[in-house]
Design an enzyme around this catalytic site. Structure first.
Site, PDB file in Angstrom:
ATOM      1  N   LYS A   1      -4.554  -2.520  16.481  1.00 30.34           N
ATOM      2  CA  LYS A   1      -5.347  -1.618  15.651  1.00 30.34           C
ATOM      3  C   LYS A   1      -6.435  -0.928  16.475  1.00 30.34           C
ATOM      4  O   LYS A   1      -6.727   0.255  16.260  1.00 30.34           O
ATOM      5  CB  LYS A   1      -5.951  -2.378  14.470  1.00 30.34           C
ATOM      6  CG  LYS A   1      -4.916  -2.855  13.454  1.00 30.34           C
ATOM      7  CD  LYS A   1      -4.100  -1.701  12.876  1.00 30.34           C
ATOM      8  CE  LYS A   1      -3.170  -2.142  11.764  1.00 30.34           C
ATOM      9  NZ  LYS A   1      -2.360  -1.025  11.223  1.00 30.34           N
TER      10      LYS A   1
ATOM     11  N   TYR B   1      -2.621  -8.412  16.700  1.00 30.00           N
ATOM     12  CA  TYR B   1      -2.799  -7.446  15.616  1.00 30.00           C
ATOM     13  C   TYR B   1      -4.081  -6.644  15.823  1.00 30.00           C
ATOM     14  O   TYR B   1      -4.101  -5.415  15.701  1.00 30.00           O
ATOM     15  CB  TYR B   1      -2.837  -8.183  14.279  1.00 30.00           C
ATOM     16  CG  TYR B   1      -3.034  -7.281  13.080  1.00 30.00           C
ATOM     17  CD1 TYR B   1      -1.978  -6.536  12.570  1.00 30.00           C
ATOM     18  CD2 TYR B   1      -4.280  -7.180  12.455  1.00 30.00           C
ATOM     19  CE1 TYR B   1      -2.154  -5.703  11.464  1.00 30.00           C
ATOM     20  CE2 TYR B   1      -4.462  -6.355  11.346  1.00 30.00           C
ATOM     21  CZ  TYR B   1      -3.394  -5.621  10.853  1.00 30.00           C
ATOM     22  OH  TYR B   1      -3.578  -4.799   9.778  1.00 30.00           O
TER      23      TYR B   1
ATOM     24  N   ASN C   1       1.579   4.238   7.774  1.00 27.33           N
ATOM     25  CA  ASN C   1       1.200   3.018   7.078  1.00 27.33           C
ATOM     26  C   ASN C   1       1.989   1.791   7.535  1.00 27.33           C
ATOM     27  O   ASN C   1       1.476   0.676   7.478  1.00 27.33           O
ATOM     28  CB  ASN C   1       1.390   3.225   5.569  1.00 27.33           C
ATOM     29  CG  ASN C   1       1.311   1.948   4.779  1.00 27.33           C
ATOM     30  OD1 ASN C   1       0.255   1.324   4.671  1.00 27.33           O
ATOM     31  ND2 ASN C   1       2.456   1.520   4.236  1.00 27.33           N
TER      32      ASN C   1
ATOM     33  N   LEU D   1       0.809  -1.208   0.000  1.00 27.54           N
ATOM     34  CA  LEU D   1       0.000   0.000   0.000  1.00 27.54           C
ATOM     35  C   LEU D   1       0.849   1.267   0.000  1.00 27.54           C
ATOM     36  O   LEU D   1       0.549   2.230  -0.715  1.00 27.54           O
ATOM     37  CB  LEU D   1      -0.938   0.009   1.210  1.00 27.54           C
ATOM     38  CG  LEU D   1      -1.917  -1.158   1.341  1.00 27.54           C
ATOM     39  CD1 LEU D   1      -2.801  -0.974   2.570  1.00 27.54           C
ATOM     40  CD2 LEU D   1      -2.769  -1.316   0.088  1.00 27.54           C
TER      41      LEU D   1
ATOM     42  N   SER E   1      -5.394   1.939   9.623  1.00 29.28           N
ATOM     43  CA  SER E   1      -5.845   0.899  10.536  1.00 29.28           C
ATOM     44  C   SER E   1      -6.253  -0.310   9.709  1.00 29.28           C
ATOM     45  O   SER E   1      -5.533  -0.728   8.802  1.00 29.28           O
ATOM     46  CB  SER E   1      -6.987   1.419  11.412  1.00 29.28           C
ATOM     47  OG  SER E   1      -7.404   0.434  12.328  1.00 29.28           O
TER      48      SER E   1
ATOM     49  N   THR F   1      -1.351  -7.488  -0.972  1.00 32.52           N
ATOM     50  CA  THR F   1      -0.043  -6.929  -0.604  1.00 32.52           C
ATOM     51  C   THR F   1       0.810  -8.036   0.008  1.00 32.52           C
ATOM     52  O   THR F   1       0.413  -9.193   0.045  1.00 32.52           O
ATOM     53  CB  THR F   1      -0.201  -5.797   0.429  1.00 32.52           C
ATOM     54  OG1 THR F   1      -0.659  -6.367   1.674  1.00 32.52           O
ATOM     55  CG2 THR F   1      -1.205  -4.756  -0.041  1.00 32.52           C
TER      56      THR F   1
ATOM     57  N   ASP G   1      12.843   3.250  10.455  1.00 38.49           N
ATOM     58  CA  ASP G   1      12.263   2.177  11.239  1.00 38.49           C
ATOM     59  C   ASP G   1      11.462   2.879  12.325  1.00 38.49           C
ATOM     60  O   ASP G   1      12.040   3.570  13.177  1.00 38.49           O
ATOM     61  CB  ASP G   1      13.356   1.300  11.847  1.00 38.49           C
ATOM     62  CG  ASP G   1      12.812   0.100  12.611  1.00 38.49           C
ATOM     63  OD1 ASP G   1      11.662   0.171  13.084  1.00 38.49           O
ATOM     64  OD2 ASP G   1      13.539  -0.895  12.745  1.00 38.49           O
TER      65      ASP G   1
ATOM     66  N   THR H   1       9.417   6.526   2.902  1.00 38.24           N
ATOM     67  CA  THR H   1      10.350   5.934   3.854  1.00 38.24           C
ATOM     68  C   THR H   1      10.249   4.412   3.862  1.00 38.24           C
ATOM     69  O   THR H   1       9.210   3.836   3.538  1.00 38.24           O
ATOM     70  CB  THR H   1      10.099   6.453   5.282  1.00 38.24           C
ATOM     71  OG1 THR H   1       8.879   5.893   5.791  1.00 38.24           O
ATOM     72  CG2 THR H   1      10.025   7.977   5.304  1.00 38.24           C
TER      73      THR H   1
END
Length: 275
Positions: free
Chosen positions: A152, A148, A83, A14, A134, A183, A56, A32
């Site tokens: 979020k 995970y 992201n 993404l 998110s 992805t 990072d 980045t």
């Protein structure tokens, strides 16, 4: 007038699709990645309005340096897109303290520390837009993604707090809630060190579905995400929450309806009253 963007996690997926789309539209982009050499092709394709920076998000010094890079290159930051993230697989009992901590360090503390580094720039400008990527998992719990999902949920709470705290400074906040996208997310899932057989009937179906996401034609393309965020950046009054993808809308509508129904049942039954 071109806007100035700082985007994390641009090596693939993404983030890369978004950086490429924005640069093609003439926006000024600091893309980045933990390994900035993965961005060489993007930089070569968009000389002048796309620059790369090593980042990072677990490293406070690199967060500060990425913001400095944006200020040096383009004079400031208009939109920050948080992201960078990854998925820790495993049920509640399977995931260790260290695995939970690592998940939160990237998915929650990373966006927090980078946004905190950008806020002085926005306070001086009296404007800025923080975008937090998110997931439907920020509202819908998925068995097998306990850490995970928790990360979020936490990030969404932090983002809503920021919106309440910094709105008077001209800071806008949007929480993006993507559904399934083709992805590297599924390929990069981190498995728990210790698995428990009792949970496999609950979690392995989801694991198989996640690992097959890149081969399913119905899964959303990163180009859709890039288009949505590009249009979001042009809005004078962006929404606080924005579903991304038809499947996201389906999941979220069902989740919100279920919560409302449960709330109504509890209140009508009087269970919220302590005698």
């Amino acid at each position: 007038m071109a806007k100035r963007w700082l985007i994390t996690g641009c090596s693939s997926g993404l983030g890369r699709a978004l950086a490429a789309r924005l640069a093609a539209e003439g926006e000024e982009v600091v893309a980045t990645a933990r390994r900035p050499e993965t961005l060489d092709e993007l930089v070569a394709r968009h000389p002048g309005n796309l620059v790369a920076a090593a980042l990072d998000v677990r490293d406070p010094a690199q967060c500060a340096e990425a913001v400095e890079r944006a200020v040096d290159a383009f004079g400031g930051v208009d939109v920050l897109v948080n992201n960078a993230a990854y998925g820790q697989f495993g049920t509640f009992e399977e995931v260790s303290d260290a695995e939970v901590a690592a998940q939160f360090d990237t998915n929650v503390f990373g966006p927090w520390r980078l946004t905190r580094a950008v806020l002085p720039v926005w306070r001086a400008q009296r404007r800025g837009h923080a975008v937090f990527v998110s997931s439907v998992a920020g509202v819908v719990p998925f068995p097998g993604l306990a850490a995970y999902t928790a990360s979020k949920f936490a990030m969404e709470g932090a983002a809503e707090s920021l919106a309440a705290e910094a709105g008077h400074l001209g800071v806008k906040v949007t929480i993006l809630q993507p559904g399934g996208f083709a992805t590297g997310y599924s390929a990069n899932l981190v498995m728990p060190e210790h698995r428990i057989a009792d949970y496999t009937p609950i979690s392995d179906g989801l694991l198989g579905a996640l690992r097959g996401m890149n081969t399913k034609v119905e899964v959303n393309s990163p180009a859709l995400f890039a288009d949505v965020v590009w249009r979001l950046g042009q809005m004078e009054s962006p929404p606080l929450r924005l579903p991304v993808g038809p499947d996201s809308e389906t999941f979220l509508e069902a989740a919100y309806d279920a919560r409302r129904s449960e709330y109504d049942q509890v209140v009508k039954a009087g269970h919220h009253i302590i005698a």
